[in-house]
Structures are given as structure tokens and as C-alpha cells.
Enzyme design. Structure first.
Site, PDB file in Angstrom:
ATOM      1  N   ASP A  20       0.822  -1.217   0.000  1.00 60.29           N
ATOM      2  CA  ASP A  20       0.000   0.000   0.000  1.00 60.29           C
ATOM      3  C   ASP A  20       0.855   1.265   0.000  1.00 60.29           C
ATOM      4  O   ASP A  20       0.331   2.358  -0.148  1.00 60.29           O
ATOM      5  CB  ASP A  20      -0.945  -0.002   1.210  1.00 60.29           C
ATOM      6  CG  ASP A  20      -2.137   0.918   1.025  1.00 60.29           C
ATOM      7  OD1 ASP A  20      -2.604   1.063  -0.123  1.00 60.29           O
ATOM      8  OD2 ASP A  20      -2.614   1.496   2.022  1.00 60.29           O
ATOM      9  N   SER A  62      -7.538   5.338  -0.816  1.00 57.59           N
ATOM     10  CA  SER A  62      -7.618   4.080  -1.548  1.00 57.59           C
ATOM     11  C   SER A  62      -9.073   3.617  -1.603  1.00 57.59           C
ATOM     12  O   SER A  62      -9.804   3.698  -0.605  1.00 57.59           O
ATOM     13  CB  SER A  62      -6.760   3.009  -0.867  1.00 57.59           C
ATOM     14  OG  SER A  62      -5.409   3.403  -0.817  1.00 57.59           O
ATOM     15  N   GLN A 112      -4.597  -1.317  -7.785  1.00 57.46           N
ATOM     16  CA  GLN A 112      -5.351  -0.475  -6.858  1.00 57.46           C
ATOM     17  C   GLN A 112      -5.927   0.723  -7.589  1.00 57.46           C
ATOM     18  O   GLN A 112      -5.267   1.323  -8.438  1.00 57.46           O
ATOM     19  CB  GLN A 112      -4.457   0.031  -5.713  1.00 57.46           C
ATOM     20  CG  GLN A 112      -5.205   0.839  -4.654  1.00 57.46           C
ATOM     21  CD  GLN A 112      -4.264   1.464  -3.635  1.00 57.46           C
ATOM     22  OE1 GLN A 112      -3.645   2.479  -3.903  1.00 57.46           O
ATOM     23  NE2 GLN A 112      -4.143   0.831  -2.469  1.00 57.46           N
TER      24      GLN A 112
END
Length: 307
Positions: A220, A244, A294
């Protein structure tokens, strides 16, 4: 932790953070980050949710993929509850669905993340790899991310609040060394690609599930920022608002999170207030360890009206 914890203490702290506690039948608790402020780091929730799912699969299967949606920002300082649904258990594959939630003051709970993970019994099969490791400088030739953060904090000076400076310079259990200039390092638009080496600050136990969770945690970092590079804008300078939205990982082979791994990211598209990012993780031998994708919210911060 002290102001200058040793690498071993940083790594031990990360192991404790990602060790979930069983509270009941398919219910686990994730402990908060010590000294954390504001919103919970998304990688922490992802990794703890994966750990809870892994704890519920005990027949030798290992996680080969996960898909998650971030629903709301979690609050630091509060535990997170992970409830497991056993959607499928077959001979070769199993599937777990995880809902991460935090308790409200009135006793109700609010979901902050949904995650589905798939597990497979290890087996031999047809193999091919069409992913060449980028030819980049080795980590030994690069400055650490913390060195660069200290230099940036000195350069920005009084533009940072005390809280921003403390967050920017907080010791991290993941050591990172970046080949390219990330979004917070300059304001010049550039190609939406980045390459960063990462590993834990110290050695970890021989636990494949833990290493997989820590790779999830680290995945991440830097990813959403890749889609900001063509615009020359940064969250750190207060120019963007973002979060996110979802996160997916496919694990291709076992890897150690305490040995250098290369995270190569790119962002083929941004628009409609969102940015789409992809990542490939390689070990030092050039083997593809994992693939990541993502999408995140990415909006230019509106200027406050004068007066």
C-alpha cells in the site's frame, strides 16, 4: 517505543501489529498502531484482515490472491474487529470473506473494509513468466527513504506543521529505497512509473503467512502516488485529496519480506476523480513474487476563498 527505536524493535512492533487475536468463532481482533494518529494506514487493515483469513484455513492451503474494498477510513487508537465467513472449502481451493469493523461510541460497529481471499493447496503446474525485472540500481547504491524525508523536511521548513513533521519523520518498520522521485519529492510532472526497494528493518521469524501479510502491508506504500506523478501534485504538500478505494494482490511465489524486494509501479490512467495503479514485486533473483492493482480517489484540493 522510544524516539529512536532499534531496527529490531521496529520489526518486532510490526510483527505484533499484524498478529491478530482470536476472540471467538471466526472473530479476530487487530490491535492499533502504537502512537498512531489520524486515519489507520490502509496496508495495516489489509494485512490484519489477511492474517485473520489465514488463521481460519488450517489444511495446508496458502493464500494466492486477495481482493479488498476500502469502505471508510479507520480511526487510529481503536482496535479493529475481523469477522470471517467461510464461503467455500474444497479439495484444492478455499475462500474466506472478511469484514473489518470498528466500534462506535453507542456500541454499534461500522464496517471499514471488505476483503475476500482465496487459498490453494500447493501443486505443480504449467509455468511461464512474461515479466522482466526492471534494470535499476541495487538498494546498496541508494539513499534510504528516511534520509530523503529528513532532507525534504529541512527543505520545506516552516511549511510543515509539527504534526506533519512528526508523521513524516516517524521511524518505520519497512525500510525503503527509491530509484525515482516520488510524488512528494518534487512538483515537476513526470512519467507515471516508480521503482522502490523495500524490506523490513530487521530479520523476521520463519513464518510464510507473516511474510505474505507484511508484503501486503508494504504494497500500500507508493502505489496510489504513482497516478499523481503526471500531474506534479502531492498529498504531502496539501495539493490533493485522496483515499484508496480498492486493492488486489496475486501471490505468485513465496518470498521473504526481510530481504530486498523491488516494487515496480505504473499508472496507465487517471480521470473522473480516480487514479488506477498497478504494481509488480520482484525478488533479488528477478523472480516475479506478486502482482498488485489499486484504484484510489484522487482530487485536486480546492483553494480556500480569500478572506
Amino acid at each position: 517505543m522510544s524516539d529512536n527505536p532499534t531496527p529490531e524493535k521496529l520489526a518486532d512492533g510490526l510483527v505484533r501489529l499484524l498478529t491478530v487475536e482470536k476472540r471467538g468463532a471466526d472473530i479476530y481482533a487487530g490491535h492499533p498502531q502504537k502512537g498512531g494518529v489520524g486515519r489507520v494506514f490502509g496496508g495495516q487493515v489489509l494485512a490484519q484482515a489477511l492474517q485473520a483469513a489465514q488463521a481460519s484455513v488450517i489444511d495446508g492451503k496458502t493464500a494466492h490472491s486477495l481482493h479488498a474494498y476500502f469502505l471508510r477510513g479507520g480511526k487510529e487508537g481503536m482496535p479493529i474487529e475481523y469477522r470471517i465467513e467461510r464461503d467455500f472449502d474444497g479439495r484444492s481451493f478455499s475462500n474466506r470473506r472478511v469484514v473489518a469493523a470498528q466500534e462506535n461510541e453507542d456500541g454499534t460497529s461500522t464496517p471499514i473494509l471488505n476483503l475476500t481471499a482465496s487459498f490453494q493447496t500447493p501443486e505443480d503446474g504449467l509455468e511461464h513468466i512474461d515479466a522482466k525485472m526492471p534494470d535499476v540500481a541495487p538498494p546498496e547504491e541508494l539513499k534510504s527513504d528516511m534520509e530523503m524525508r529528513r532532507a525534504m523536511a529541512d527543505k520545506i521548513g516552516d511549511k510543515l506543521s509539527d504534526a506533519q513533521r512528526a508523521l513524516m519523520l516517524r521511524p518505520r518498520p519497512i525500510e525503503m529505497r527509491t530509484i525515482d522521485r516520488l510524488h512528494w519529492m518534487n512538483s515537476e510532472p513526470r512519467e507515471p512509473k516508480a521503482h522502490t526497494w523495500f524490506k523490513t528493518a530487521a530479520a523476521l521469524p520463519d513464518d510464510a503467512d507473516l511474510h505474505r501479510a507484511i508484503i501486503t502491508y508494504a504494497s500500500d506504500y507508493t502505489l496510489l502516488g504513482t497516478s499523481a506523478l503526471p500531474h506534479g501534485l502531492s498529498w504531502m504538500r496539501g495539493e490533493l485529496v485522496g483515499a484508496s478505494l480498492d486493492h488486489a494482490i496475486w501471490f505468485h511465489r513465496e518470498a521473504r519480506a526481510d530481504e530486498w524486494l523491488l516494487y515496480a509501479t505504473d499508472a496507465p490512467w487517471s480521470g473522473s476523480g480516480r487514479g488506477f495503479n498497478r504494481g509488480r514485486i520482484f525478488n533479488r533473483a528477478g523472480d516475479l513474487v506478486a502482482s498488485v492493482a489499486q484504484e484510489g480517489m484522487m482530487r485536486k484540493r480546492k483553494a480556500k476563498p480569500a478572506g
